[in-house]
Scaffold this motif. Structure first.
Motif, PDB file in Angstrom:
ATOM      1  N   ARG A 126     -54.774   4.505 -68.989  1.00  0.00           N
ATOM      2  CA  ARG A 126     -55.350   4.077 -67.622  1.00  0.00           C
ATOM      3  C   ARG A 126     -56.267   2.946 -68.016  1.00  0.00           C
ATOM      4  O   ARG A 126     -57.207   3.113 -68.708  1.00  0.00           O
ATOM      5  CB  ARG A 126     -55.895   5.193 -66.729  1.00  0.00           C
ATOM      6  CG  ARG A 126     -55.129   6.151 -66.231  1.00  0.00           C
ATOM      7  CD  ARG A 126     -54.115   5.664 -65.447  1.00  0.00           C
ATOM      8  NE  ARG A 126     -53.234   6.765 -64.879  1.00  0.00           N
ATOM      9  CZ  ARG A 126     -52.047   6.932 -65.368  1.00  0.00           C
ATOM     10  NH1 ARG A 126     -51.562   6.482 -66.254  1.00  0.00           N
ATOM     11  NH2 ARG A 126     -51.128   8.044 -64.812  1.00  0.00           N
ATOM     12  N   TYR A 127     -56.116   1.845 -67.201  1.00  0.00           N
ATOM     13  CA  TYR A 127     -56.853   0.470 -67.665  1.00  0.00           C
ATOM     14  C   TYR A 127     -57.817   0.223 -66.434  1.00  0.00           C
ATOM     15  O   TYR A 127     -57.393   0.269 -65.163  1.00  0.00           O
ATOM     16  CB  TYR A 127     -56.200  -0.648 -67.933  1.00  0.00           C
ATOM     17  CG  TYR A 127     -55.392  -0.594 -69.053  1.00  0.00           C
ATOM     18  CD1 TYR A 127     -55.653   0.275 -70.071  1.00  0.00           C
ATOM     19  CD2 TYR A 127     -53.964  -1.303 -69.346  1.00  0.00           C
ATOM     20  CE1 TYR A 127     -54.984   0.265 -71.564  1.00  0.00           C
ATOM     21  CE2 TYR A 127     -53.298  -1.077 -70.314  1.00  0.00           C
ATOM     22  CZ  TYR A 127     -53.989  -0.431 -71.362  1.00  0.00           C
ATOM     23  OH  TYR A 127     -52.916  -0.206 -72.575  1.00  0.00           O
ATOM     24  N   ASP A 128     -58.999  -0.040 -66.780  1.00  0.00           N
ATOM     25  CA  ASP A 128     -59.991  -0.430 -65.540  1.00  0.00           C
ATOM     26  C   ASP A 128     -60.195   0.381 -64.567  1.00  0.00           C
ATOM     27  O   ASP A 128     -60.394   1.429 -64.689  1.00  0.00           O
ATOM     28  CB  ASP A 128     -59.791  -2.226 -65.280  1.00  0.00           C
ATOM     29  CG  ASP A 128     -60.017  -2.985 -66.225  1.00  0.00           C
ATOM     30  OD1 ASP A 128     -60.907  -2.631 -67.276  1.00  0.00           O
ATOM     31  OD2 ASP A 128     -59.168  -3.946 -66.368  1.00  0.00           O
ATOM     32  N   ALA A 129     -59.812  -0.100 -63.339  1.00  0.00           N
ATOM     33  CA  ALA A 129     -60.032   0.970 -62.284  1.00  0.00           C
ATOM     34  C   ALA A 129     -58.543   1.795 -61.825  1.00  0.00           C
ATOM     35  O   ALA A 129     -57.805   1.602 -60.738  1.00  0.00           O
ATOM     36  CB  ALA A 129     -60.179  -0.287 -60.729  1.00  0.00           C
ATOM     37  N   GLY A 130     -58.179   2.127 -62.842  1.00  0.00           N
ATOM     38  CA  GLY A 130     -56.790   3.007 -62.768  1.00  0.00           C
ATOM     39  C   GLY A 130     -55.412   2.499 -62.990  1.00  0.00           C
ATOM     40  O   GLY A 130     -54.405   3.009 -62.788  1.00  0.00           O
ATOM     41  N   ILE A 131     -55.369   1.043 -63.423  1.00  0.00           N
ATOM     42  CA  ILE A 131     -54.200   0.597 -63.669  1.00  0.00           C
ATOM     43  C   ILE A 131     -53.306   1.271 -64.761  1.00  0.00           C
ATOM     44  O   ILE A 131     -53.899   1.580 -65.850  1.00  0.00           O
ATOM     45  CB  ILE A 131     -54.143  -0.788 -63.900  1.00  0.00           C
ATOM     46  CG1 ILE A 131     -55.097  -1.704 -62.912  1.00  0.00           C
ATOM     47  CG2 ILE A 131     -52.854  -1.273 -64.447  1.00  0.00           C
ATOM     48  CD1 ILE A 131     -55.296  -3.085 -63.167  1.00  0.00           C
ATOM     49  N   ALA A 132     -51.983   1.512 -64.641  1.00  0.00           N
ATOM     50  CA  ALA A 132     -51.388   2.587 -65.427  1.00  0.00           C
ATOM     51  C   ALA A 132     -50.568   1.675 -66.391  1.00  0.00           C
ATOM     52  O   ALA A 132     -49.850   0.714 -65.976  1.00  0.00           O
ATOM     53  CB  ALA A 132     -50.537   3.521 -64.631  1.00  0.00           C
ATOM     54  N   HIS A 133     -50.555   2.062 -67.625  1.00  0.00           N
ATOM     55  CA  HIS A 133     -49.459   1.408 -68.534  1.00  0.00           C
ATOM     56  C   HIS A 133     -49.165   2.381 -69.424  1.00  0.00           C
ATOM     57  O   HIS A 133     -49.702   3.325 -70.212  1.00  0.00           O
ATOM     58  CB  HIS A 133     -50.397   0.422 -69.483  1.00  0.00           C
ATOM     59  CG  HIS A 133     -49.675  -0.393 -70.395  1.00  0.00           C
ATOM     60  ND1 HIS A 133     -49.909  -1.032 -71.451  1.00  0.00           N
ATOM     61  CD2 HIS A 133     -48.040  -0.267 -70.449  1.00  0.00           C
ATOM     62  CE1 HIS A 133     -49.036  -1.596 -72.109  1.00  0.00           C
ATOM     63  NE2 HIS A 133     -47.838  -1.143 -71.539  1.00  0.00           N
ATOM     64  N   ASN A 134     -47.754   2.913 -69.270  1.00  0.00           N
ATOM     65  CA  ASN A 134     -47.283   4.054 -69.852  1.00  0.00           C
ATOM     66  C   ASN A 134     -45.860   3.934 -70.033  1.00  0.00           C
ATOM     67  O   ASN A 134     -45.009   2.961 -69.667  1.00  0.00           O
ATOM     68  CB  ASN A 134     -47.249   5.236 -69.115  1.00  0.00           C
ATOM     69  CG  ASN A 134     -46.872   5.104 -67.677  1.00  0.00           C
ATOM     70  OD1 ASN A 134     -45.846   4.886 -67.514  1.00  0.00           O
ATOM     71  ND2 ASN A 134     -47.870   5.147 -66.841  1.00  0.00           N
ATOM     72  N   TYR A 135     -45.262   4.373 -71.392  1.00  0.00           N
ATOM     73  CA  TYR A 135     -43.939   4.139 -71.563  1.00  0.00           C
ATOM     74  C   TYR A 135     -43.629   5.474 -72.802  1.00  0.00           C
ATOM     75  O   TYR A 135     -44.589   5.915 -73.641  1.00  0.00           O
ATOM     76  CB  TYR A 135     -43.284   2.958 -72.134  1.00  0.00           C
ATOM     77  CG  TYR A 135     -44.141   2.449 -73.609  1.00  0.00           C
ATOM     78  CD1 TYR A 135     -43.905   2.780 -74.790  1.00  0.00           C
ATOM     79  CD2 TYR A 135     -45.036   1.610 -73.105  1.00  0.00           C
ATOM     80  CE1 TYR A 135     -44.601   2.270 -75.885  1.00  0.00           C
ATOM     81  CE2 TYR A 135     -45.982   0.703 -74.399  1.00  0.00           C
ATOM     82  CZ  TYR A 135     -45.350   1.418 -75.696  1.00  0.00           C
ATOM     83  OH  TYR A 135     -45.938   0.862 -76.888  1.00  0.00           O
ATOM     84  N   ASN A 136     -42.360   6.015 -72.527  1.00  0.00           N
ATOM     85  CA  ASN A 136     -41.659   6.835 -73.775  1.00  0.00           C
ATOM     86  C   ASN A 136     -40.416   6.216 -74.266  1.00  0.00           C
ATOM     87  O   ASN A 136     -39.707   5.951 -73.607  1.00  0.00           O
ATOM     88  CB  ASN A 136     -41.304   8.077 -72.819  1.00  0.00           C
ATOM     89  CG  ASN A 136     -42.428   8.987 -72.282  1.00  0.00           C
ATOM     90  OD1 ASN A 136     -43.550   8.629 -72.599  1.00  0.00           O
ATOM     91  ND2 ASN A 136     -42.022   9.853 -71.373  1.00  0.00           N
ATOM     92  N   TYR A 137     -40.848   5.840 -75.612  1.00  0.00           N
ATOM     93  CA  TYR A 137     -39.793   4.889 -76.039  1.00  0.00           C
ATOM     94  C   TYR A 137     -39.400   5.727 -77.647  1.00  0.00           C
ATOM     95  O   TYR A 137     -40.104   6.181 -78.362  1.00  0.00           O
ATOM     96  CB  TYR A 137     -40.387   3.439 -76.620  1.00  0.00           C
ATOM     97  CG  TYR A 137     -39.396   2.593 -77.266  1.00  0.00           C
ATOM     98  CD1 TYR A 137     -38.217   1.991 -76.332  1.00  0.00           C
ATOM     99  CD2 TYR A 137     -39.527   2.486 -78.687  1.00  0.00           C
ATOM    100  CE1 TYR A 137     -37.533   1.407 -77.420  1.00  0.00           C
ATOM    101  CE2 TYR A 137     -38.579   1.835 -79.372  1.00  0.00           C
ATOM    102  CZ  TYR A 137     -37.433   1.171 -78.764  1.00  0.00           C
ATOM    103  OH  TYR A 137     -36.744   0.532 -79.398  1.00  0.00           O
ATOM    104  N   PHE A 138     -37.923   5.712 -77.746  1.00  0.00           N
ATOM    105  CA  PHE A 138     -37.489   6.559 -78.901  1.00  0.00           C
ATOM    106  C   PHE A 138     -36.232   5.540 -79.566  1.00  0.00           C
ATOM    107  O   PHE A 138     -35.772   4.687 -79.006  1.00  0.00           O
ATOM    108  CB  PHE A 138     -36.844   7.813 -78.444  1.00  0.00           C
ATOM    109  CG  PHE A 138     -37.966   8.421 -77.780  1.00  0.00           C
ATOM    110  CD1 PHE A 138     -38.748   9.165 -78.214  1.00  0.00           C
ATOM    111  CD2 PHE A 138     -37.822   8.442 -76.448  1.00  0.00           C
ATOM    112  CE1 PHE A 138     -39.787  10.162 -77.700  1.00  0.00           C
ATOM    113  CE2 PHE A 138     -38.812   9.240 -75.760  1.00  0.00           C
ATOM    114  CZ  PHE A 138     -39.464  10.096 -76.531  1.00  0.00           C
TER     115      PHE A 138
END
Length: 298
Positions: free
Chosen positions: A196-208
């Motif tokens: 979670r960046y700054d005011a709640g900006i999401a950055h996520n991934y599940n990579y395999f």
């Protein structure tokens, strides 16, 4: 390979009046030798107004660690290879090479001397977050062959095992909270990330990476981790993923390096067991890895 060297002429103006102060670029090499219970990280980071290098060696069987952090200038050449060199009264650090061959890591400080080779076993993974105020590129090699020699206070050992490296750059958030797992197992390797960046900006991934191909699974994943009980097993879950983390080493650091960064940083080395579900196949996981749980202000 493209984008391994220093990225220059990056346009920061469109991401805010002071976005140039949030521009950062770094090279990061990590290795883990399960037989000798040795884990290491070497980092070179360019930022505003200072640049920074960091070394870390952990003997997680005997609960010993050696860490050094320095504000220092370093050279990083552009091009399709890594060519990073830092030197000062503290010692020296050099990263050199390219994905088509291998990378050579050479570090010498007051406490340690290390020379490692890493060679990628799977192709590069690329990811990016692009918003009004953030423009952040990630390039990762999530499964490398790693070997070399480590010397600590005149005690020398040969190291061999798992490797990981990344080169990241761009206009960063000013604040972030992170859960970041990466693991190696005999049949599958992967990254599970929820930020979670700054005011709640999401950055996520599940990579395999599995059976000679890379794939994503739905994210974010839920990390059932309690910082007050860092050595207790915990679950990591999403609709197509269920992993149990069994910590084998944990350490909390409050790292303040003015004026560059202020971090609450919990690192957990762990055994990981569970499964992911991809296109009708349940893939079993039984491996080793690391989780970062942190709050960054930088």
């Amino acid at each position: 390979m493209k984008d391994e060297g220093y990225i220059k002429n990056f346009n920061t103006r469109r991401h805010g009046r002071f976005a140039s102060r949030r521009y950062k670029q770094w090279w990061y090499f990590e290795g883990l030798d399960p037989e000798n219970s040795i884990y290491y990280v070497f980092l070179a980071l360019k930022g505003f107004p200072k640049s920074y290098v960091s070394t870390k060696i952990i003997d997680y069987k005997n609960n010993n660690r050696w860490t050094e952090d320095y504000l220092t200038k370093f050279e990083a050449k552009p091009g399709n290879k890594v060519d990073v060199f830092a030197i000062g009264k503290w010692g020296s650090m050099k990263f050199n090479g390219k994905a088509e061959e291998n990378w050579k890591i050479q570090v010498k400080t007051k406490e340690i001397e290390a020379e490692f080779i890493q060679k990628p076993l799977v192709p590069i993974h690329r990811n990016r977050l692009y918003t009004k105020n953030i423009n952040y590129y990630i390039t990762q090699f999530i499964h490398n062959e790693m070997s070399g020699v480590l010397t600590i206070t005149d005690s020398q050992m040969k190291i061999k095992g798992h490797g990981y490296c990344e080169h990241n750059w761009g206009v960063q958030p000013g604040h972030s909270t992170t859960h970041w797992l990466h693991f190696w197992s005999p049949n599958i390797v992967g990254i599970v990330m929820d930020c979670r960046y700054d005011a709640g900006i999401a950055h996520n991934y599940n990579y395999f990476w599995y059976k000679n191909r890379g794939f994503y699974l739905p994210s974010p994943s839920n990390f059932h981790y309690d910082p007050e009980k860092p050595m207790e097993p915990f679950l990591i879950q999403s609709p197509d993923l269920e992993l149990t983390a069994f910590p084998i080493y944990t350490h909390f650091t409050r790292k303040k390096i003015w004026p560059l960064l202020d971090i609450d940083y919990q690192e957990i080395l762990l055994n990981i067991k569970g499964w992911v579900y991809f296109r009708g196949e349940e893939i079993k996981i039984n491996g080793i890895g690391k989780i970062d749980h942190n709050f960054n202000k930088w």
